[in-house]
Design a protein around this motif. Sequence first.
Motif, PDB file in Angstrom:
ATOM      1  N   LYS A  39       1.001  12.993 -28.488  1.00 21.68           N
ATOM      2  CA  LYS A  39       2.274  12.636 -29.111  1.00 21.68           C
ATOM      3  C   LYS A  39       2.940  11.493 -28.353  1.00 21.68           C
ATOM      4  O   LYS A  39       3.466  10.551 -28.951  1.00 21.68           O
ATOM      5  N   SER A  40       2.887  11.553 -27.029  1.00 22.82           N
ATOM      6  CA  SER A  40       3.442  10.483 -26.205  1.00 22.82           C
ATOM      7  C   SER A  40       2.694   9.181 -26.425  1.00 22.82           C
ATOM      8  O   SER A  40       3.286   8.107 -26.475  1.00 22.82           O
ATOM      9  N   LEU A  41       1.377   9.261 -26.547  1.00 23.48           N
ATOM     10  CA  LEU A  41       0.572   8.072 -26.803  1.00 23.48           C
ATOM     11  C   LEU A  41       0.947   7.439 -28.135  1.00 23.48           C
ATOM     12  O   LEU A  41       1.134   6.220 -28.224  1.00 23.48           O
ATOM     13  N   HIS A  43       3.733   7.736 -29.717  1.00 23.84           N
ATOM     14  CA  HIS A  43       5.115   7.246 -29.638  1.00 23.84           C
ATOM     15  C   HIS A  43       5.170   5.891 -28.926  1.00 23.84           C
ATOM     16  O   HIS A  43       5.976   5.034 -29.287  1.00 23.84           O
ATOM     17  N   ASN A  44       4.326   5.680 -27.931  1.00 22.65           N
ATOM     18  CA  ASN A  44       4.326   4.443 -27.150  1.00 22.65           C
ATOM     19  C   ASN A  44       3.113   3.562 -27.466  1.00 22.65           C
ATOM     20  O   ASN A  44       2.605   2.864 -26.592  1.00 22.65           O
ATOM     21  N   TRP A  45       2.650   3.583 -28.691  1.00 19.57           N
ATOM     22  CA  TRP A  45       1.424   2.886 -29.079  1.00 19.57           C
ATOM     23  C   TRP A  45       1.500   1.381 -28.805  1.00 19.57           C
ATOM     24  O   TRP A  45       0.570   0.777 -28.290  1.00 19.57           O
ATOM     25  N   LYS A  46       2.610   0.754 -29.117  1.00 22.63           N
ATOM     26  CA  LYS A  46       2.756  -0.696 -28.956  1.00 22.63           C
ATOM     27  C   LYS A  46       2.832  -1.101 -27.483  1.00 22.63           C
ATOM     28  O   LYS A  46       2.363  -2.161 -27.106  1.00 22.63           O
ATOM     29  N   LYS A  47       3.414  -0.272 -26.638  1.00 24.16           N
ATOM     30  CA  LYS A  47       3.598  -0.622 -25.225  1.00 24.16           C
ATOM     31  C   LYS A  47       2.297  -0.585 -24.446  1.00 24.16           C
ATOM     32  O   LYS A  47       2.139  -1.311 -23.467  1.00 24.16           O
ATOM     33  N   LEU A  48       1.354   0.256 -24.843  1.00 24.07           N
ATOM     34  CA  LEU A  48       0.138   0.443 -24.063  1.00 24.07           C
ATOM     35  C   LEU A  48      -0.920  -0.630 -24.312  1.00 24.07           C
ATOM     36  O   LEU A  48      -1.834  -0.781 -23.528  1.00 24.07           O
ATOM     37  N   ARG A  49      -0.842  -1.344 -25.393  1.00 22.64           N
ATOM     38  CA  ARG A  49      -1.735  -2.432 -25.768  1.00 22.64           C
ATOM     39  C   ARG A  49      -3.207  -2.022 -25.818  1.00 22.64           C
ATOM     40  O   ARG A  49      -3.581  -1.168 -26.588  1.00 22.64           O
ATOM     41  N   ASN A  52      -4.745   1.837 -25.185  1.00 21.63           N
ATOM     42  CA  ASN A  52      -4.422   2.946 -26.083  1.00 21.63           C
ATOM     43  C   ASN A  52      -5.662   3.557 -26.747  1.00 21.63           C
ATOM     44  O   ASN A  52      -5.733   4.760 -26.940  1.00 21.63           O
TER      45      ASN A  52
END
Length: 68
Positions: A39-41, A43-49, A52
């Motif tokens: 869920k955290s992944l 939610h932060n899909w764009k930040k991890l580049r 991911n």
Amino acid sequence: MNTSTCTRPNKKLFEHTVLPALYISVSLIGLVLNVWGMKSLLHNWKKLRHINILVLNLGLADITEEKN
């Protein structure tokens, strides 16, 4: 010289009570934490580049491994 006797541990109690409870609790905790991580992944899909996809594959593999 010590002449006391020791009683042997009850092996059946350990195998049929402690181990199943331990395995179930570890599996449930692991599943909850893996779902939380996924869920955290998401939610932060764009930040991890680029990382991911790797993290997604690791999380899915871990969840499917817990079922087996």
